[in-house]
Design an enzyme around this catalytic site. Sequence first.
Site, PDB file in Angstrom:
ATOM      1  N   HIS A 186     -12.097  -6.953 -96.808  1.00 47.19           N
ATOM      2  CA  HIS A 186     -11.541  -8.263 -96.943  1.00 47.19           C
ATOM      3  C   HIS A 186     -10.400  -8.188 -95.288  1.00 47.19           C
ATOM      4  CE1 HIS A 186     -12.016  -9.781-100.760  1.00 47.19           C
ATOM      5  NE2 HIS A 186     -12.153  -8.202-101.525  1.00 47.19           N
ATOM      6  N   SER A 316     -14.048 -11.946 -66.729  1.00 44.91           N
ATOM      7  CA  SER A 316     -12.721 -13.092 -66.853  1.00 44.91           C
ATOM      8  C   SER A 316     -12.983 -13.263 -65.482  1.00 44.91           C
ATOM      9  CB  SER A 316     -12.010 -12.986 -67.367  1.00 44.91           C
ATOM     10  OG  SER A 316     -10.844 -13.973 -67.105  1.00 44.91           O
ATOM     11  N   LYS A 322     -10.859  -7.291 -66.930  1.00 44.75           N
ATOM     12  CA  LYS A 322     -10.636  -7.683 -68.510  1.00 44.75           C
ATOM     13  C   LYS A 322     -13.135  -6.909 -68.372  1.00 44.75           C
ATOM     14  CE  LYS A 322     -10.207 -11.145 -72.022  1.00 44.75           C
ATOM     15  NZ  LYS A 322     -11.578 -10.961 -73.064  1.00 44.75           N
ATOM     16  N   GLU A 329     -22.050 -10.599 -78.411  1.00 44.77           N
ATOM     17  CA  GLU A 329     -21.481 -12.066 -78.278  1.00 44.77           C
ATOM     18  C   GLU A 329     -23.227 -12.684 -77.787  1.00 44.77           C
ATOM     19  OE1 GLU A 329     -17.077 -12.613 -76.157  1.00 44.77           O
ATOM     20  OE2 GLU A 329     -19.645 -13.280 -75.365  1.00 44.77           O
TER      21      GLU A 329
END
Length: 464
Positions: A186, A316, A322, A329
């Site tokens: 969960h 980025s 970053k 993805e």
Amino acid sequence: MEYRIERDSMGEVDVPVDALYGASTQRAKDNFPISGVGFSRRFIWALGLIKGSAATVSGVMGNIEPETADAIRRAADEVMTGDLDDHFVLDIFQTGSGTSTNTNANEVIANRASDLLTGEGGLKTVHPNDHVNYGQSSNDVIPTAIHVAAVAALREDLVPALEGLADALDTKAEEFSDVVKSGRTHLMDATPVTLGQEFGGYATQVRKGRARVEKVLPELEELALGGTATGTGINAPDGFAADTIALMAERSGMAFREADDHFEAQGSKDAAVSASGALKTIAVSFFKIANDIRHLGSGPTSGLSELKIPSLQPGSSIMPGKVNPVMSEMMMQVAAQVVGNDAAVTWSGAAGNFELNVMMPVLAHNLLESISILANAADTFRERCVVGLEANEERARELLERNAIVVTALNPHIGYDNGAKIAKEAVATGRSVRELVLEYGLMDEDELEAALDLKKMTEGGVAG
């Protein structure tokens, strides 16, 4: 552009002078300027295999002159190798039977075969219908091509890619076998697991996906060729389909066989729908694995950061330094596309009207695209992500030490109610379970040390 005049049963048509296709293909090209997306390389290869094998059998049976049959086979071989791809010009959104693309193949192969004969001093013209399409119909050729292309793509591309990914995940499972970390259910803290156990689960997901693909292959290896127009086999000589399919199997090394029921083979596309369902399941597995890995690698300072994900490119245009989980993805987007493709295949499969399915081109496109992108994604994810993953053992240990749910292992010693009290206080105060259990005198130090062996807690016997 220069044009020549071609004629068919509907009259005259201007066709580019260098095109190997003829009037019927040009009409379809003009009629369907829809997406600019054509049939895949696999599908065109399958058409070449079918046409060349059929011509060879027709030549042996005496239904086509041997010289003509040989020229058709040689031209069809060029279709198989991709040399004539520029002449397959039709959109996938076209006549639902795929007649336009079958005609495209017939015309290209006939004209190329005629060129071959002319270049060798022959005078005979090869006819697209009477010769290249002999004993066939679009209605059995196109479903046959769907199955042939899908079997080849599954066997040669997807199955090896899945096995490679599973092997890489297994390697990481072994490498991470002693990295104990917080389990999570969960999205909340749960009893400990090892990072290796998680990766072993991912490997099993992928291997089960491969097994599902292998279960659908026998259905896809059953071919519609021989049913011709409506499944009755009209205009196909006795033995023609069986001999052609046997030759296709020999040439491809795949276990193709004639359909047991040609009415089922042409009127329905259930085997393709079933195969697409297996691909969708693989996509769901890929999404789960990729999503887990990107969360395990989140951070590096304010996320879970239990994994170190390979740095592949700047993440980025505004935030220096970053780095994003781009491989995860990519996998997740591929999964979304395959799920969407499955919906299109399912909907197309439902459009079997009496003796023929009338949404075969879009079904073929989506099925074959799913196989292709899943295979490519598996190979790329393995090579550029999984192989380079590293465990952040220090971070995993830090989070596990703060996990109050390890008190679950003490249930047999202190009871559930005492365990709940300890867990709540540990979360509220930031103090450790060990410290609180000793403070309340619920266990002595030796008993507690033995019961809170975190690695042993991953080996079974603890309720989750």
